[in-house]
Design an enzyme around this catalytic site. Structure first.
Site, PDB file in Angstrom:
ATOM      1  CG  HIS A 246       2.107   1.157  -9.308  1.00  0.00           C
ATOM      2  ND1 HIS A 246       1.581   0.867  -8.077  1.00  0.00           N
ATOM      3  CD2 HIS A 246       1.141   1.862  -9.967  1.00  0.00           C
ATOM      4  CE1 HIS A 246       0.353   1.357  -7.991  1.00  0.00           C
ATOM      5  NE2 HIS A 246       0.068   1.968  -9.123  1.00  0.00           N
TER       6      HIS A 246
ATOM      7  CG  ASP B  67      -2.263   0.483   0.966  1.00  0.00           C
ATOM      8  OD1 ASP B  67      -2.501   0.982  -0.135  1.00  0.00           O
ATOM      9  OD2 ASP B  67      -3.112   0.357   1.856  1.00  0.00           O
ATOM     10  N   GLY B  68       0.444   2.237  -0.811  1.00  0.00           N
ATOM     11  CA  GLY B  68       1.091   3.542  -0.747  1.00  0.00           C
ATOM     12  C   GLY B  68       2.005   3.867  -1.920  1.00  0.00           C
TER      13      GLY B  68
ATOM     14  CG  LEU C 136       9.934 -16.974   0.957  1.00  0.00           C
ATOM     15  CD1 LEU C 136      10.121 -16.119   2.198  1.00  0.00           C
ATOM     16  CD2 LEU C 136       9.977 -16.081  -0.258  1.00  0.00           C
TER      17      LEU C 136
END
Ligand code: FPP
Length: 230
Positions: free
Chosen positions: A19, A2-3, A113
């Site tokens: 972005h 976000d942001g 991961l």
């Protein structure tokens, strides 16, 4: 993530630049999380509501996702990262669907991961998809209605096989869930940070994990201290 837009606006830059820097922050965070021994890392990168943004921005975001998979897949695979994608695939263009399938198939056997990319994701839609899959199973006679319980339901969600998150970090000072992983967040700890996503780095992640370590997770039972006294 976000942001990104606010990060760019604050610097007089186009949203696309925010972005782009957001994708850099994602790369950075995947590396940091791998080093820290995090096993599952999920990014909310495009919500089913994000289609309402201007067509140019939607197209820019699709372009960034394609670029990310094309450029980073080999590196992620070399780093033993497994990629899983959650969200609706049917509304995506065939080239994006093919790239997401390729990313999942190529990295299927990796064991470091697991990077979960929530793309065209909305939690309510995911729950509806799960209900539909179960209904089909019942119709076909492979699921007995009496066998439908929380475990079976969870196995029909997009996140099947992925444990519920321990920690949710939301950036940019927003304190909402915004239709993210509604089922899976039942007992998740939330940490909110003021930073915009493009500024997110290893130290923000470490701080959030440290904060998580101070929480007393009770899952509806007593705290560990109370349990000892009792
Ligand atoms: C949030 O910032 C970010 C998004 C809605 C899109 C993020 C997606 C990408 C960068 C596409 C690439 C994806 C991957 C997984 C590589 P915002 O635009 O809501 O920021 P604002 O709230 O400040 O306007």
């Amino acid at each position: 993530m976000d942001g990104n837009g606010r990060w760019a606006a604050g610097r007089g830059l186009p949203r696309l630049e925010g972005h782009r820097r957001g994708v850099e922050a994602l790369r950075r965070t995947v590396r940091a999380a791998t080093d820290l021994g995090v096993e599952y890392l999920t990014f909310f990168s495009f919500s089913s509501e994000n289609w309402r943004r201007p067509a140019q921005e939607v197209s820019d975001l699709m372009g960034l996702l394609k670029l990310f998979i094309r450029r980073d897949l080999a590196t992620l695979h070399d780093s033993n990262v497994r990629i899983r994608v959650i969200g609706g695939r049917d509304d995506l263009s065939p080239d994006i669907r093919a790239l997401l399938d390729e990313a999942e198939t190529t990295t299927r056997g990796n064991t470091a991961l697991t990077l979960v990319i929530a793309f065209n994701y909305g939690a309510r839609a995911e729950i509806v998809r799960a209900a539909r899959r179960i209904a089909l199973g019942v119709m076909e006679g492979v699921i007995a209605p009496s066998s439908i319980d929380e475990n079976l339901f969870a196995r029909h969600l997009d996140t099947t096989g992925i444990p519920d998150p321990d920690l949710l970090i939301r950036t940019s000072g927003e304190q909402r869930v915004s239709n993210f992983l509604l089922w899976q967040l039942a007992y998740t700890e939330f940490v909110f940070v003021e930073q915009h996503w493009p500024d997110f780095d290893r130290s923000t992640l470490e701080d959030a994990i440290r904060e998580y370590g101070r929480r007393d997770r009770r899952f509806g039972a007593l705290s560990s201290a109370e349990a000892k006294v009792g």
